[in-house]
Design a protein around this motif. Structure first.
Motif, mmCIF file in Angstrom:
data_model
loop_
_atom_site.group_PDB
_atom_site.id
_atom_site.type_symbol
_atom_site.label_atom_id
_atom_site.label_comp_id
_atom_site.label_asym_id
_atom_site.label_seq_id
_atom_site.Cartn_x
_atom_site.Cartn_y
_atom_site.Cartn_z
ATOM 1 N N MET A 141 -21.363 35.508 -72.648
ATOM 2 C CA MET A 141 -20.906 34.295 -73.536
ATOM 3 C C MET A 141 -21.390 34.361 -74.221
ATOM 4 N N PRO A 142 -20.547 33.751 -75.794
ATOM 5 C CA PRO A 142 -20.675 33.832 -77.156
ATOM 6 C C PRO A 142 -22.254 32.635 -77.068
ATOM 7 N N LEU A 143 -23.005 32.600 -78.397
ATOM 8 C CA LEU A 143 -23.979 31.814 -78.709
ATOM 9 C C LEU A 143 -23.858 30.410 -78.360
ATOM 10 N N HIS A 144 -22.999 30.008 -79.493
ATOM 11 C CA HIS A 144 -22.221 28.585 -79.274
ATOM 12 C C HIS A 144 -22.584 27.686 -78.044
ATOM 13 N N GLU A 145 -21.452 28.984 -77.369
ATOM 14 C CA GLU A 145 -21.659 28.437 -75.498
ATOM 15 C C GLU A 145 -22.972 27.688 -74.939
ATOM 16 N N ASP A 146 -23.117 29.040 -74.939
ATOM 17 C CA ASP A 146 -25.194 29.175 -74.058
ATOM 18 C C ASP A 146 -25.670 28.863 -74.593
ATOM 19 N N LEU A 147 -25.795 27.568 -75.849
ATOM 20 C CA LEU A 147 -26.572 27.072 -76.515
ATOM 21 C C LEU A 147 -26.223 25.338 -76.067
ATOM 22 N N ALA A 148 -24.909 25.256 -75.839
ATOM 23 C CA ALA A 148 -24.306 24.064 -75.875
ATOM 24 C C ALA A 148 -24.687 24.007 -73.725
ATOM 25 N N SER A 149 -24.110 25.039 -72.885
ATOM 26 C CA SER A 149 -24.241 25.049 -71.561
ATOM 27 C C SER A 149 -25.618 24.293 -70.840
ATOM 28 N N THR A 150 -26.955 25.034 -72.569
ATOM 29 C CA THR A 150 -28.416 24.663 -72.033
ATOM 30 C C THR A 150 -29.028 23.433 -72.056
ATOM 31 N N VAL A 151 -28.489 22.645 -73.366
ATOM 32 C CA VAL A 151 -28.760 21.233 -73.982
ATOM 33 C C VAL A 151 -28.317 20.581 -72.721
#
Length: 230
Positions: free
Chosen positions: A1-11
């Motif tokens: 998963m791209p970093l932006h999507e990973d961060l957005a999902s976790t947040v």
């Protein structure tokens, strides 16, 4: 998963997930808390012990000398904290954080502060002067203590995480360390009210001076220069 999507999902997941909160009586082991919204609630007293002007120390002295000051101060503080029943929860450069639990937590934390002050004056400084007779450095410190309910969770990512302590005591004890090191021991009125009598006065003389903490809505605090022999 791209970093932006990973961060957005976790947040997004963190903000919308329900918390699992349970009461505790001991400092939790990090591995027993999930990285998600999982927490333990504790009634605790927090002590921060902080070297004063560490920037001046590292800017003006050889790194070996500064490291020796750090090591001796934090070693004495840690040993005393543990002897008084506290649990060390963090080292942060030139400071140490500890948590005290149980019915005597406030008195135990204040007793530790008196003894850390003793170690500074009567153990570390004499040894430093003996080893470096030409040095003009004076070890100064500030200790802050507060008590409250604390919300303890696990923060970070897998392989790099630690406990986060959320609550007034953790925040205010740390902020007390920014007050004057001329009176190096600082406790809140909530801590003072719960101290043993022999940690308030000695031979009829008060060991603490009452102040108003103007930066924190005039909260009542007490400061002291006293020490207690180790």
């Amino acid at each position: 998963m791209p970093l932006h999507e990973d961060l957005a999902s976790t947040v997004a997941q963190t903000f919308k997930s329900q918390w699992s909160v349970r009461n505790g009586t001991t400092v939790p082991i990090p591995e027993r808390l999930a990285l998600g919204n999982d927490a333990v609630q504790l009634e605790a007293t927090v002590l921060y012990a902080d070297l004063s002007d560490s920037t001046g120390l590292v800017d003006s002295y050889e790194p070996q000398f500064a490291a020796e000051v750090y090591k001796t101060y934090l070693h004495c503080a840690a040993k005393i904290i543990k002897e008084r029943g506290g649990e060390i929860t963090a080292y942060d450069g030139d400071r140490i954080m500890a948590v005290f639990l149980g019915e005597r937590k406030n008195s135990s934390a204040a007793w530790a502060a008196f003894q850390i002050n003793y170690a500074r004056l009567h153990i570390i400084m004499p040894a430093l002067t003996a080893q470096y007779p030409k040095a003009t450095y004076e070890l100064r410190h500030t200790i802050g203590i507060d008590t409250s309910s604390l919300f303890v969770a696990r923060e970070g990512v897998r392989g790099a995480n630690d406990l986060v302590w959320v609550g007034k005591a953790a925040n205010h004890a740390a902020k007390l360390c920014s007050l004057s090191s001329d009176t190096p021991l600082w406790i809140t009125g909530d801590v003072y009210a719960r101290l043993r009598d022999d940690l308030k006065t000695t031979n009829g003389q008060s060991m603490w001076e009452k102040r108003r903490w103007t930066q924190m809505s005039d909260r009542t605090v007490y400061c002291s220069t006293w020490w207690w022999k180790v």
